[in-house]
Design a protein around this motif. Sequence first.
Motif, PDB file in Angstrom:
ATOM      1  N   ASN A  34      17.438   2.501   7.026  1.00  5.89           N
ATOM      2  CA  ASN A  34      16.508   3.602   7.265  1.00  5.89           C
ATOM      3  C   ASN A  34      15.946   4.157   5.966  1.00  5.89           C
ATOM      4  N   VAL A  35      16.770   4.192   4.934  1.00  2.00           N
ATOM      5  CA  VAL A  35      16.288   4.667   3.630  1.00  2.00           C
ATOM      6  C   VAL A  35      15.240   3.707   3.082  1.00  2.00           C
ATOM      7  N   THR A  36      15.544   2.408   3.095  1.00  2.00           N
ATOM      8  CA  THR A  36      14.586   1.440   2.566  1.00  2.00           C
ATOM      9  C   THR A  36      13.322   1.393   3.424  1.00  2.00           C
ATOM     10  N   ALA A  37      13.466   1.614   4.739  1.00  2.00           N
ATOM     11  CA  ALA A  37      12.298   1.646   5.618  1.00  2.00           C
ATOM     12  C   ALA A  37      11.402   2.846   5.301  1.00  2.00           C
ATOM     13  N   ALA A  38      12.016   3.980   5.006  1.00  2.00           N
ATOM     14  CA  ALA A  38      11.244   5.167   4.633  1.00  2.00           C
ATOM     15  C   ALA A  38      10.486   4.913   3.338  1.00  2.00           C
ATOM     16  N   VAL A  39      11.151   4.268   2.394  1.00  2.00           N
ATOM     17  CA  VAL A  39      10.507   3.927   1.118  1.00  2.00           C
ATOM     18  C   VAL A  39       9.338   2.970   1.363  1.00  2.00           C
ATOM     19  N   GLY A  40       9.559   1.956   2.215  1.00  2.95           N
ATOM     20  CA  GLY A  40       8.507   1.001   2.516  1.00  2.95           C
ATOM     21  C   GLY A  40       7.302   1.652   3.170  1.00  2.95           C
ATOM     22  N   ALA A  41       7.543   2.533   4.138  1.00  2.00           N
ATOM     23  CA  ALA A  41       6.442   3.223   4.818  1.00  2.00           C
ATOM     24  C   ALA A  41       5.675   4.120   3.860  1.00  2.00           C
ATOM     25  N   PHE A  42       6.394   4.819   2.991  1.00  2.00           N
ATOM     26  CA  PHE A  42       5.767   5.742   2.044  1.00  2.00           C
ATOM     27  C   PHE A  42       4.894   4.988   1.050  1.00  2.00           C
ATOM     28  N   ILE A  43       5.443   3.911   0.462  1.00  2.00           N
ATOM     29  CA  ILE A  43       4.699   3.134  -0.527  1.00  2.00           C
ATOM     30  C   ILE A  43       3.472   2.481   0.088  1.00  2.00           C
ATOM     31  N   CYS A  44       3.661   1.865   1.250  1.00  2.00           N
ATOM     32  CA  CYS A  44       2.553   1.129   1.853  1.00  2.00           C
ATOM     33  C   CYS A  44       1.504   2.044   2.454  1.00  2.00           C
ATOM     34  N   GLY A  45       1.887   3.294   2.786  1.00  2.00           N
ATOM     35  CA  GLY A  45       0.877   4.252   3.213  1.00  2.00           C
ATOM     36  C   GLY A  45      -0.143   4.481   2.119  1.00  2.00           C
ATOM     37  N   HIS A  46       0.319   4.537   0.862  1.00  2.00           N
ATOM     38  CA  HIS A  46      -0.585   4.668  -0.286  1.00  2.00           C
ATOM     39  C   HIS A  46      -1.268   3.333  -0.588  1.00  2.00           C
ATOM     40  N   LEU A  47      -0.492   2.260  -0.543  1.00  2.00           N
ATOM     41  CA  LEU A  47      -1.006   0.950  -0.949  1.00  2.00           C
ATOM     42  C   LEU A  47      -2.174   0.506  -0.075  1.00  2.00           C
ATOM     43  N   GLN A  48      -2.076   0.757   1.251  1.00  2.00           N
ATOM     44  CA  GLN A  48      -3.158   0.291   2.118  1.00  2.00           C
ATOM     45  C   GLN A  48      -4.448   1.048   1.890  1.00  2.00           C
ATOM     46  N   ASP A  49      -4.359   2.318   1.442  1.00  2.00           N
ATOM     47  CA  ASP A  49      -5.575   3.066   1.139  1.00  2.00           C
ATOM     48  C   ASP A  49      -6.180   2.634  -0.194  1.00  2.00           C
ATOM     49  N   ARG A  50      -5.400   1.932  -1.020  1.00  2.00           N
ATOM     50  CA  ARG A  50      -5.887   1.456  -2.316  1.00  2.00           C
ATOM     51  C   ARG A  50      -6.424   0.034  -2.238  1.00  2.00           C
ATOM     52  N   ILE A  51      -5.649  -0.890  -1.637  1.00  2.00           N
ATOM     53  CA  ILE A  51      -6.043  -2.303  -1.635  1.00  2.00           C
ATOM     54  C   ILE A  51      -6.504  -2.783  -0.262  1.00  2.00           C
ATOM     55  N   GLY A  52      -6.368  -1.935   0.749  1.00  2.00           N
ATOM     56  CA  GLY A  52      -6.752  -2.307   2.103  1.00  2.00           C
ATOM     57  C   GLY A  52      -5.553  -2.596   2.977  1.00  2.00           C
ATOM     58  N   ALA A  53      -5.726  -2.397   4.284  1.00  2.00           N
ATOM     59  CA  ALA A  53      -4.611  -2.577   5.214  1.00  2.00           C
ATOM     60  C   ALA A  53      -4.235  -4.044   5.390  1.00  2.00           C
ATOM     61  N   ILE A  54      -5.229  -4.946   5.402  1.00  2.00           N
ATOM     62  CA  ILE A  54      -4.946  -6.360   5.659  1.00  2.00           C
ATOM     63  C   ILE A  54      -4.079  -6.976   4.547  1.00  2.00           C
ATOM     64  N   PRO A  55      -4.446  -6.822   3.256  1.00  2.00           N
ATOM     65  CA  PRO A  55      -3.573  -7.355   2.207  1.00  2.00           C
ATOM     66  C   PRO A  55      -2.178  -6.728   2.216  1.00  2.00           C
ATOM     67  N   THR A  56      -2.127  -5.430   2.488  1.00  2.00           N
ATOM     68  CA  THR A  56      -0.833  -4.749   2.531  1.00  2.00           C
ATOM     69  C   THR A  56       0.037  -5.311   3.650  1.00  2.00           C
ATOM     70  N   LEU A  57      -0.568  -5.506   4.815  1.00  2.00           N
ATOM     71  CA  LEU A  57       0.180  -6.038   5.948  1.00  2.00           C
ATOM     72  C   LEU A  57       0.628  -7.470   5.697  1.00  2.00           C
ATOM     73  N   ALA A  58      -0.192  -8.246   5.011  1.00  2.00           N
ATOM     74  CA  ALA A  58       0.193  -9.625   4.682  1.00  2.00           C
ATOM     75  C   ALA A  58       1.455  -9.637   3.815  1.00  2.00           C
ATOM     76  N   ILE A  59       1.528  -8.705   2.877  1.00  2.00           N
ATOM     77  CA  ILE A  59       2.719  -8.604   2.027  1.00  2.00           C
ATOM     78  C   ILE A  59       3.953  -8.296   2.864  1.00  2.00           C
ATOM     79  N   THR A  60       3.806  -7.369   3.817  1.00  2.00           N
ATOM     80  CA  THR A  60       4.961  -6.996   4.638  1.00  2.00           C
ATOM     81  C   THR A  60       5.417  -8.144   5.541  1.00  2.00           C
ATOM     82  N   LEU A  61       4.467  -8.939   6.037  1.00  2.00           N
ATOM     83  CA  LEU A  61       4.850 -10.070   6.888  1.00  2.00           C
ATOM     84  C   LEU A  61       5.588 -11.140   6.081  1.00  2.00           C
ATOM     85  N   LEU A  62       5.203 -11.319   4.828  1.00  2.00           N
ATOM     86  CA  LEU A  62       5.947 -12.235   3.958  1.00  2.00           C
ATOM     87  C   LEU A  62       7.379 -11.732   3.751  1.00  2.00           C
TER      88      LEU A  62
END
Length: 455
Positions: free
Chosen positions: A309-337
Amino acid sequence: MIVAKVQSMNSDPNKPSTDENSQLIGNASRKELLAWALYDFANSGYTTVVQTTIFSAYFVGVVAGEAQGIAPGLSTLLWSLAIGIANFIVMISGPLIGAVADHRACKKLFLLISSVGCIVSTALLALVGPGDIWLGMVLVTLSAIMFASGENLIAAFLPEIVPEQNMGKMSGYGWSLGYFGGLLTLAICLAYITWAKQHGLAETHFVPVTLLITAAIFALTATPTFLWLHERAIPGALNQALSNLQISYARLAHTFKEAARFRDLIRFLITLAVYQSGVSTVVVLAAVYAQEVMGFDTQSLIVLIMVVNVTAAVGAFICGHLQDRIGAIPTLAITLLLWIVAVMVALFATTPAMMWVAGNIIGLAMGASQSVGRALVSKFSPTERAGEFLGLWGLVNRLSAIVGPLSYGLINYWSNGNHRMSLLSTLAFFIVGLVLLFRVNESRGKAAAIIDNTD
Protein backbone atom coordinates in the motif's frame (compact mmCIF):
# COMPACT_ATOMS: atom_id res chain seq x y z
CA MET A 1 2.23 16.71 1.77
CA ILE A 2 -0.57 15.14 -0.26
CA VAL A 3 -3.17 17.12 1.69
CA ALA A 4 -1.29 20.36 1.01
CA LYS A 5 -1.12 19.55 -2.71
CA VAL A 6 -4.83 18.77 -2.81
CA GLN A 7 -5.64 22.04 -1.08
CA SER A 8 -3.73 24.05 -3.71
CA MET A 9 -5.12 22.17 -6.73
CA ASN A 10 -7.41 24.95 -7.92
CA SER A 11 -5.26 27.89 -6.94
CA ASP A 12 -5.50 30.28 -9.91
CA PRO A 13 -5.43 34.08 -9.70
CA ASN A 14 -7.70 34.32 -12.75
CA LYS A 15 -10.49 32.26 -11.19
CA PRO A 16 -12.81 33.00 -8.26
CA SER A 17 -11.64 31.25 -5.09
CA THR A 18 -14.24 32.14 -2.51
CA ASP A 19 -16.60 29.55 -1.11
CA GLU A 20 -19.61 31.23 -2.66
CA ASN A 21 -18.10 30.73 -6.13
CA SER A 22 -16.91 27.19 -5.49
CA GLN A 23 -20.04 25.76 -7.09
CA LEU A 24 -18.57 26.58 -10.50
CA ILE A 25 -17.41 23.69 -12.66
CA GLY A 26 -13.69 23.14 -12.10
CA ASN A 27 -13.49 25.50 -9.14
CA ALA A 28 -14.03 23.39 -6.05
CA SER A 29 -12.95 24.79 -2.71
CA ARG A 30 -9.89 23.38 -0.95
CA LYS A 31 -12.05 21.68 1.65
CA GLU A 32 -14.17 20.12 -1.07
CA LEU A 33 -11.16 18.78 -2.97
CA LEU A 34 -9.95 17.14 0.22
CA ALA A 35 -13.42 15.70 0.85
CA TRP A 36 -13.43 14.13 -2.63
CA ALA A 37 -10.00 12.59 -2.11
CA LEU A 38 -10.94 11.32 1.35
CA TYR A 39 -13.56 9.02 -0.18
CA ASP A 40 -10.74 7.05 -1.80
CA PHE A 41 -9.17 6.94 1.67
CA ALA A 42 -12.41 5.69 3.19
CA ASN A 43 -13.35 2.89 0.80
CA SER A 44 -9.86 1.45 0.32
CA GLY A 45 -10.05 -0.44 3.60
CA TYR A 46 -12.84 -2.54 2.08
CA THR A 47 -10.83 -3.72 -0.92
CA THR A 48 -7.70 -4.23 1.15
CA VAL A 49 -9.27 -6.26 3.94
CA VAL A 50 -12.19 -8.01 2.21
CA GLN A 51 -11.08 -8.57 -1.37
CA THR A 52 -7.29 -8.56 -1.20
CA THR A 53 -6.01 -9.77 2.14
CA ILE A 54 -7.85 -11.06 5.18
CA PHE A 55 -11.30 -12.24 4.13
CA SER A 56 -10.27 -13.62 0.71
CA ALA A 57 -7.65 -15.88 2.32
CA TYR A 58 -10.07 -16.72 5.17
CA PHE A 59 -12.81 -17.71 2.73
CA VAL A 60 -10.54 -19.94 0.64
CA GLY A 61 -8.70 -21.48 3.60
CA VAL A 62 -11.38 -21.68 6.33
CA VAL A 63 -14.93 -20.93 5.19
CA ALA A 64 -14.65 -23.11 2.08
CA GLY A 65 -11.42 -24.93 2.92
CA GLU A 66 -10.60 -28.61 2.49
CA ALA A 67 -11.74 -29.23 6.07
CA GLN A 68 -15.27 -28.51 4.79
CA GLY A 69 -14.94 -31.29 2.19
CA ILE A 70 -14.24 -28.91 -0.69
CA ALA A 71 -12.19 -30.25 -3.61
CA PRO A 72 -8.77 -28.62 -4.33
CA GLY A 73 -9.20 -25.50 -6.43
CA LEU A 74 -12.97 -25.30 -5.89
CA SER A 75 -12.77 -22.79 -3.04
CA THR A 76 -10.71 -20.43 -5.22
CA LEU A 77 -13.26 -20.85 -8.01
CA LEU A 78 -16.18 -20.11 -5.64
CA TRP A 79 -14.44 -16.94 -4.45
CA SER A 80 -13.84 -15.88 -8.05
CA LEU A 81 -17.49 -16.57 -8.90
CA ALA A 82 -18.76 -14.37 -6.07
CA ILE A 83 -16.61 -11.47 -7.22
CA GLY A 84 -17.50 -12.17 -10.85
CA ILE A 85 -21.26 -12.14 -10.23
CA ALA A 86 -20.97 -8.83 -8.37
CA ASN A 87 -19.02 -7.25 -11.16
CA PHE A 88 -21.40 -8.56 -13.81
CA ILE A 89 -24.29 -6.84 -12.05
CA VAL A 90 -22.35 -3.58 -11.76
CA MET A 91 -21.21 -3.87 -15.37
CA ILE A 92 -24.87 -3.79 -16.44
CA SER A 93 -26.12 -1.30 -13.88
CA GLY A 94 -23.16 1.13 -13.74
CA PRO A 95 -23.76 3.06 -16.97
CA LEU A 96 -27.49 3.17 -16.28
CA ILE A 97 -26.98 4.53 -12.77
CA GLY A 98 -24.48 7.06 -14.11
CA ALA A 99 -26.88 8.25 -16.79
CA VAL A 100 -29.73 8.66 -14.29
CA ALA A 101 -27.40 10.42 -11.84
CA ASP A 102 -26.41 12.90 -14.56
CA HIS A 103 -29.97 13.52 -15.72
CA ARG A 104 -31.40 13.88 -12.21
CA ALA A 105 -28.26 15.50 -10.73
CA CYS A 106 -28.24 13.02 -7.86
CA LYS A 107 -24.75 11.48 -7.87
CA LYS A 108 -24.27 12.35 -4.21
CA LEU A 109 -27.50 10.63 -3.14
CA PHE A 110 -26.61 7.48 -5.07
CA LEU A 111 -23.10 7.61 -3.58
CA LEU A 112 -24.58 7.71 -0.08
CA ILE A 113 -26.84 4.72 -0.77
CA SER A 114 -23.99 2.63 -2.17
CA SER A 115 -21.68 3.56 0.71
CA VAL A 116 -24.19 2.59 3.39
CA GLY A 117 -24.86 -0.67 1.56
CA CYS A 118 -21.16 -1.54 1.42
CA ILE A 119 -20.61 -0.66 5.07
CA VAL A 120 -23.57 -2.72 6.31
CA SER A 121 -22.80 -5.80 4.19
CA THR A 122 -19.13 -5.67 5.24
CA ALA A 123 -20.16 -5.65 8.88
CA LEU A 124 -22.51 -8.59 8.25
CA LEU A 125 -19.58 -10.63 6.89
CA ALA A 126 -18.54 -10.95 10.54
CA LEU A 127 -21.31 -13.56 10.83
CA VAL A 128 -19.63 -15.87 8.29
CA GLY A 129 -17.78 -18.85 9.76
CA PRO A 130 -16.46 -22.26 8.63
CA GLY A 131 -18.93 -23.91 6.27
CA ASP A 132 -21.03 -20.77 5.71
CA ILE A 133 -20.11 -20.81 2.04
CA TRP A 134 -23.35 -19.51 0.53
CA LEU A 135 -23.84 -16.81 3.16
CA GLY A 136 -20.28 -15.66 2.58
CA MET A 137 -20.71 -15.59 -1.19
CA VAL A 138 -23.99 -13.65 -0.97
CA LEU A 139 -22.59 -11.01 1.38
CA VAL A 140 -19.34 -10.65 -0.55
CA THR A 141 -21.33 -10.24 -3.76
CA LEU A 142 -23.57 -7.59 -2.20
CA SER A 143 -20.69 -5.65 -0.65
CA ALA A 144 -18.72 -5.74 -3.91
CA ILE A 145 -21.72 -4.43 -5.86
CA MET A 146 -22.12 -1.50 -3.49
CA PHE A 147 -18.40 -0.76 -3.42
CA ALA A 148 -18.03 -0.77 -7.20
CA SER A 149 -21.11 1.42 -7.68
CA GLY A 150 -19.70 3.96 -5.26
CA GLU A 151 -16.35 3.87 -7.05
CA ASN A 152 -18.06 4.81 -10.32
CA LEU A 153 -20.02 7.64 -8.71
CA ILE A 154 -17.13 9.28 -6.87
CA ALA A 155 -15.09 9.20 -10.09
CA ALA A 156 -17.89 11.07 -11.89
CA PHE A 157 -17.28 14.11 -9.67
CA LEU A 158 -13.70 14.53 -10.95
CA PRO A 159 -14.46 16.54 -14.13
CA GLU A 160 -16.63 18.89 -12.06
CA ILE A 161 -14.13 19.82 -9.35
CA VAL A 162 -10.85 20.45 -11.23
CA PRO A 163 -9.93 21.73 -14.70
CA GLU A 164 -8.74 19.22 -17.31
CA GLN A 165 -5.05 20.03 -16.90
CA ASN A 166 -5.16 19.04 -13.22
CA MET A 167 -7.23 15.85 -13.47
CA GLY A 168 -4.17 13.59 -13.54
CA LYS A 169 -2.72 15.07 -10.37
CA MET A 170 -6.06 15.10 -8.57
CA SER A 171 -6.76 11.48 -9.48
CA GLY A 172 -3.26 10.59 -8.30
CA TYR A 173 -3.78 12.34 -4.96
CA GLY A 174 -7.03 10.46 -4.47
CA TRP A 175 -5.45 7.08 -5.18
CA SER A 176 -2.49 7.96 -2.93
CA LEU A 177 -4.76 8.82 -0.02
CA GLY A 178 -6.71 5.67 -0.80
CA TYR A 179 -3.68 3.47 -0.30
CA PHE A 180 -2.93 5.19 2.98
CA GLY A 181 -6.53 4.50 3.98
CA GLY A 182 -6.01 0.83 3.24
CA LEU A 183 -2.74 0.98 5.17
CA LEU A 184 -4.43 2.49 8.23
CA THR A 185 -7.18 -0.13 8.21
CA LEU A 186 -4.68 -2.97 7.86
CA ALA A 187 -2.48 -1.56 10.63
CA ILE A 188 -5.40 -1.47 13.06
CA CYS A 189 -6.45 -4.98 12.01
CA LEU A 190 -2.89 -6.26 12.45
CA ALA A 191 -2.69 -4.75 15.93
CA TYR A 192 -5.92 -6.51 16.89
CA ILE A 193 -4.86 -9.84 15.34
CA THR A 194 -1.53 -9.71 17.19
CA TRP A 195 -3.35 -9.05 20.46
CA ALA A 196 -5.88 -11.83 19.76
CA LYS A 197 -3.17 -14.40 19.03
CA GLN A 198 -1.32 -13.47 22.20
CA HIS A 199 -4.52 -14.26 24.10
CA GLY A 200 -4.98 -17.58 22.33
CA LEU A 201 -7.95 -16.54 20.20
CA ALA A 202 -8.57 -18.45 16.97
CA GLU A 203 -8.83 -17.14 13.40
CA THR A 204 -12.59 -17.67 13.52
CA HIS A 205 -12.69 -15.04 16.27
CA PHE A 206 -10.30 -12.34 15.07
CA VAL A 207 -11.19 -12.30 11.34
CA PRO A 208 -14.86 -11.32 12.02
CA VAL A 209 -13.66 -8.49 14.28
CA THR A 210 -11.42 -7.13 11.50
CA LEU A 211 -14.50 -6.88 9.27
CA LEU A 212 -16.29 -4.78 11.89
CA ILE A 213 -13.20 -2.57 12.17
CA THR A 214 -13.17 -2.12 8.39
CA ALA A 215 -16.85 -1.16 8.25
CA ALA A 216 -16.42 1.35 11.08
CA ILE A 217 -13.41 3.06 9.48
CA PHE A 218 -15.25 3.30 6.14
CA ALA A 219 -18.25 4.96 7.81
CA LEU A 220 -16.16 7.40 9.82
CA THR A 221 -13.74 8.55 7.13
CA ALA A 222 -16.38 8.85 4.37
CA THR A 223 -18.38 11.36 6.43
CA PRO A 224 -16.48 14.48 5.20
CA THR A 225 -17.32 13.56 1.61
CA PHE A 226 -21.05 13.82 2.30
CA LEU A 227 -20.68 16.96 4.39
CA TRP A 228 -18.48 19.00 2.04
CA LEU A 229 -18.68 17.66 -1.54
CA HIS A 230 -21.20 19.58 -3.67
CA GLU A 231 -23.43 18.33 -6.47
CA ARG A 232 -22.69 20.70 -9.36
CA ALA A 233 -24.77 19.01 -12.04
CA ILE A 234 -27.98 20.68 -13.15
CA PRO A 235 -31.01 18.36 -13.54
CA GLY A 236 -32.10 17.80 -17.11
CA ALA A 237 -35.59 18.60 -18.30
CA LEU A 238 -37.94 16.01 -16.84
CA ASN A 239 -40.19 14.03 -19.11
CA GLN A 240 -42.93 12.61 -16.94
CA ALA A 241 -43.78 10.07 -19.63
CA LEU A 242 -40.33 8.44 -19.31
CA SER A 243 -39.02 6.39 -16.41
CA ASN A 244 -35.46 6.70 -15.09
CA LEU A 245 -34.63 3.44 -16.84
CA GLN A 246 -35.94 4.72 -20.19
CA ILE A 247 -34.02 7.99 -19.75
CA SER A 248 -30.79 6.16 -18.98
CA TYR A 249 -31.19 3.81 -21.95
CA ALA A 250 -31.85 6.79 -24.24
CA ARG A 251 -28.71 8.59 -23.03
CA LEU A 252 -26.58 5.46 -23.36
CA ALA A 253 -27.95 4.78 -26.84
CA HIS A 254 -26.83 8.29 -27.79
CA THR A 255 -23.35 7.62 -26.36
CA PHE A 256 -22.85 4.38 -28.28
CA LYS A 257 -24.27 5.95 -31.44
CA GLU A 258 -21.45 8.49 -31.28
CA ALA A 259 -18.78 5.85 -30.65
CA ALA A 260 -16.91 6.80 -33.84
CA ARG A 261 -16.66 10.40 -32.65
CA PHE A 262 -15.15 9.23 -29.35
CA ARG A 263 -13.09 6.48 -30.96
CA ASP A 264 -10.06 7.01 -28.74
CA LEU A 265 -12.24 6.70 -25.66
CA ILE A 266 -13.62 3.43 -27.03
CA ARG A 267 -10.13 2.18 -27.93
CA PHE A 268 -8.85 3.02 -24.49
CA LEU A 269 -11.80 1.34 -22.79
CA ILE A 270 -11.01 -1.85 -24.73
CA THR A 271 -7.36 -1.58 -23.71
CA LEU A 272 -8.39 -0.92 -20.13
CA ALA A 273 -10.65 -3.98 -20.12
CA VAL A 274 -7.69 -6.17 -21.09
CA TYR A 275 -4.95 -4.94 -18.75
CA GLN A 276 -7.38 -4.29 -15.90
CA SER A 277 -8.31 -7.99 -16.05
CA GLY A 278 -4.77 -8.64 -14.85
CA VAL A 279 -4.99 -5.93 -12.18
CA SER A 280 -8.31 -7.30 -10.91
CA THR A 281 -6.86 -10.79 -10.66
CA VAL A 282 -3.98 -9.57 -8.53
CA VAL A 283 -6.29 -7.54 -6.26
CA VAL A 284 -8.65 -10.47 -5.65
CA LEU A 285 -6.18 -13.38 -5.56
CA ALA A 286 -2.77 -12.06 -4.49
CA ALA A 287 -3.29 -13.08 -0.88
CA VAL A 288 -4.55 -16.51 -1.95
CA TYR A 289 -1.42 -17.01 -4.09
CA ALA A 290 0.90 -15.91 -1.29
CA GLN A 291 -0.88 -18.15 1.21
CA GLU A 292 -1.29 -21.26 -0.93
CA VAL A 293 2.00 -21.15 -2.89
CA MET A 294 4.46 -19.27 -0.67
CA GLY A 295 3.07 -20.33 2.73
CA PHE A 296 2.36 -16.84 4.13
CA ASP A 297 0.21 -16.75 7.29
CA THR A 298 -2.35 -14.05 8.08
CA GLN A 299 0.10 -11.74 9.84
CA SER A 300 2.70 -12.06 7.08
CA LEU A 301 0.03 -11.33 4.47
CA ILE A 302 -1.07 -8.19 6.28
CA VAL A 303 2.48 -6.87 6.64
CA LEU A 304 3.16 -7.56 2.95
CA ILE A 305 0.00 -5.76 1.81
CA MET A 306 0.73 -2.86 4.17
CA VAL A 307 4.10 -2.35 2.50
CA VAL A 308 2.49 -2.75 -0.92
CA ASN A 309 0.00 0.00 0.00
CA VAL A 310 2.88 2.37 0.71
CA THR A 311 4.55 1.67 -2.63
CA ALA A 312 1.17 1.92 -4.38
CA ALA A 313 0.59 5.35 -2.84
CA VAL A 314 4.04 6.43 -4.03
CA GLY A 315 3.30 5.09 -7.52
CA ALA A 316 -0.05 6.88 -7.75
CA PHE A 317 1.44 10.15 -6.49
CA ILE A 318 4.42 10.11 -8.87
CA CYS A 319 2.44 9.07 -11.92
CA GLY A 320 -0.27 11.63 -11.22
CA HIS A 321 2.41 14.26 -11.88
CA LEU A 322 4.20 12.28 -14.59
CA GLN A 323 1.13 11.86 -16.80
CA ASP A 324 0.48 15.61 -16.78
CA ARG A 325 4.10 16.16 -17.89
CA ILE A 326 4.75 13.43 -20.49
CA GLY A 327 1.19 12.29 -21.21
CA ALA A 328 -1.03 9.51 -19.92
CA ILE A 329 -0.21 6.97 -22.66
CA PRO A 330 3.60 6.91 -22.10
CA THR A 331 3.05 6.87 -18.34
CA LEU A 332 0.64 3.96 -18.58
CA ALA A 333 3.03 2.05 -20.84
CA ILE A 334 5.69 2.32 -18.13
CA THR A 335 3.30 0.95 -15.52
CA LEU A 336 2.30 -2.00 -17.71
CA LEU A 337 5.97 -2.91 -18.15
CA LEU A 338 6.27 -2.85 -14.35
CA TRP A 339 3.25 -5.18 -14.11
CA ILE A 340 4.84 -7.64 -16.53
CA VAL A 341 8.08 -7.71 -14.54
CA ALA A 342 6.22 -8.09 -11.22
CA VAL A 343 4.07 -11.02 -12.39
CA MET A 344 7.12 -12.80 -13.84
CA VAL A 345 8.97 -12.45 -10.52
CA ALA A 346 5.94 -13.87 -8.65
CA LEU A 347 5.61 -16.67 -11.20
CA PHE A 348 9.16 -17.87 -10.63
CA ALA A 349 9.37 -17.03 -6.92
CA THR A 350 10.70 -19.82 -4.73
CA THR A 351 11.33 -17.89 -1.52
CA PRO A 352 9.30 -15.36 0.51
CA ALA A 353 11.96 -12.73 -0.30
CA MET A 354 11.17 -12.99 -4.02
CA MET A 355 7.48 -12.59 -3.23
CA TRP A 356 8.30 -9.41 -1.31
CA VAL A 357 10.13 -8.05 -4.35
CA ALA A 358 7.17 -8.90 -6.60
CA GLY A 359 4.76 -7.35 -4.14
CA ASN A 360 6.54 -4.01 -4.05
CA ILE A 361 6.80 -3.79 -7.84
CA ILE A 362 3.09 -4.63 -7.98
CA GLY A 363 2.42 -1.79 -5.54
CA LEU A 364 4.18 0.80 -7.72
CA ALA A 365 2.42 -0.45 -10.84
CA MET A 366 -1.04 -0.75 -9.24
CA GLY A 367 -1.22 2.75 -7.86
CA ALA A 368 0.03 4.24 -11.10
CA SER A 369 -2.11 2.27 -13.56
CA GLN A 370 -5.37 2.80 -11.69
CA SER A 371 -4.77 6.53 -11.22
CA VAL A 372 -3.78 7.09 -14.85
CA GLY A 373 -6.73 5.08 -16.20
CA ARG A 374 -9.34 7.04 -14.26
CA ALA A 375 -7.83 10.40 -15.18
CA LEU A 376 -7.56 9.54 -18.88
CA VAL A 377 -11.22 8.53 -19.12
CA SER A 378 -12.11 11.79 -17.33
CA LYS A 379 -10.12 13.75 -19.92
CA PHE A 380 -11.93 11.95 -22.73
CA SER A 381 -15.35 12.70 -21.13
CA PRO A 382 -17.51 15.79 -21.85
CA THR A 383 -18.11 17.47 -18.49
CA GLU A 384 -21.91 17.44 -18.62
CA ARG A 385 -21.93 13.68 -19.29
CA ALA A 386 -19.22 12.70 -16.82
CA GLY A 387 -21.41 10.29 -14.86
CA GLU A 388 -22.41 8.50 -18.04
CA PHE A 389 -18.87 8.22 -19.42
CA LEU A 390 -17.37 7.26 -16.06
CA GLY A 391 -20.15 4.68 -15.92
CA LEU A 392 -18.60 3.19 -19.07
CA TRP A 393 -15.24 3.26 -17.28
CA GLY A 394 -16.88 1.37 -14.46
CA LEU A 395 -18.42 -1.06 -16.95
CA VAL A 396 -15.07 -2.14 -18.36
CA ASN A 397 -13.56 -2.27 -14.88
CA ARG A 398 -16.33 -4.63 -13.86
CA LEU A 399 -15.94 -6.69 -17.04
CA SER A 400 -12.25 -7.08 -16.28
CA ALA A 401 -13.07 -8.00 -12.69
CA ILE A 402 -15.15 -10.86 -14.09
CA VAL A 403 -12.82 -12.09 -16.81
CA GLY A 404 -9.54 -11.85 -14.87
CA PRO A 405 -10.34 -13.59 -11.55
CA LEU A 406 -12.70 -16.07 -13.22
CA SER A 407 -10.05 -17.13 -15.73
CA TYR A 408 -7.62 -17.61 -12.85
CA GLY A 409 -10.20 -19.58 -10.85
CA LEU A 410 -11.16 -21.84 -13.75
CA ILE A 411 -7.55 -22.62 -14.65
CA ASN A 412 -6.84 -23.27 -10.99
CA TYR A 413 -9.78 -25.67 -10.76
CA TRP A 414 -8.98 -27.49 -14.01
CA SER A 415 -5.30 -27.81 -13.02
CA ASN A 416 -6.16 -29.27 -9.60
CA GLY A 417 -5.05 -26.17 -7.70
CA ASN A 418 -1.93 -25.20 -9.74
CA HIS A 419 -1.62 -21.50 -8.95
CA ARG A 420 1.48 -20.94 -11.04
CA MET A 421 -0.28 -22.13 -14.17
CA SER A 422 -3.21 -19.84 -13.31
CA LEU A 423 -0.84 -16.87 -13.05
CA LEU A 424 0.14 -17.25 -16.71
CA SER A 425 -3.27 -15.91 -17.76
CA THR A 426 -2.63 -12.82 -15.64
CA LEU A 427 0.70 -12.20 -17.38
CA ALA A 428 -0.99 -12.47 -20.79
CA PHE A 429 -3.49 -9.71 -19.93
CA PHE A 430 -0.70 -7.20 -19.27
CA ILE A 431 1.23 -8.08 -22.42
CA VAL A 432 -1.83 -7.76 -24.69
CA GLY A 433 -2.91 -4.56 -22.92
CA LEU A 434 0.47 -2.96 -23.59
CA VAL A 435 0.18 -3.77 -27.31
CA LEU A 436 -3.35 -2.33 -27.55
CA LEU A 437 -2.39 0.85 -25.68
CA PHE A 438 -0.41 2.23 -28.60
CA ARG A 439 -3.57 2.42 -30.73
CA VAL A 440 -4.94 5.22 -28.49
CA ASN A 441 -4.34 8.86 -29.50
CA GLU A 442 -4.48 10.98 -26.35
CA SER A 443 -4.60 14.41 -28.04
CA ARG A 444 -7.42 13.40 -30.38
CA GLY A 445 -9.40 11.89 -27.49
CA LYS A 446 -9.19 15.09 -25.43
CA ALA A 447 -10.13 17.20 -28.41
CA ALA A 448 -13.29 15.17 -29.00
CA ALA A 449 -14.45 15.80 -25.43
CA ILE A 450 -13.83 19.55 -25.75
CA ILE A 451 -15.77 19.74 -29.02
CA ASP A 452 -18.71 17.96 -27.40
CA ASN A 453 -18.69 20.52 -24.57
CA THR A 454 -19.16 23.33 -27.09
CA ASP A 455 -22.12 21.70 -28.88
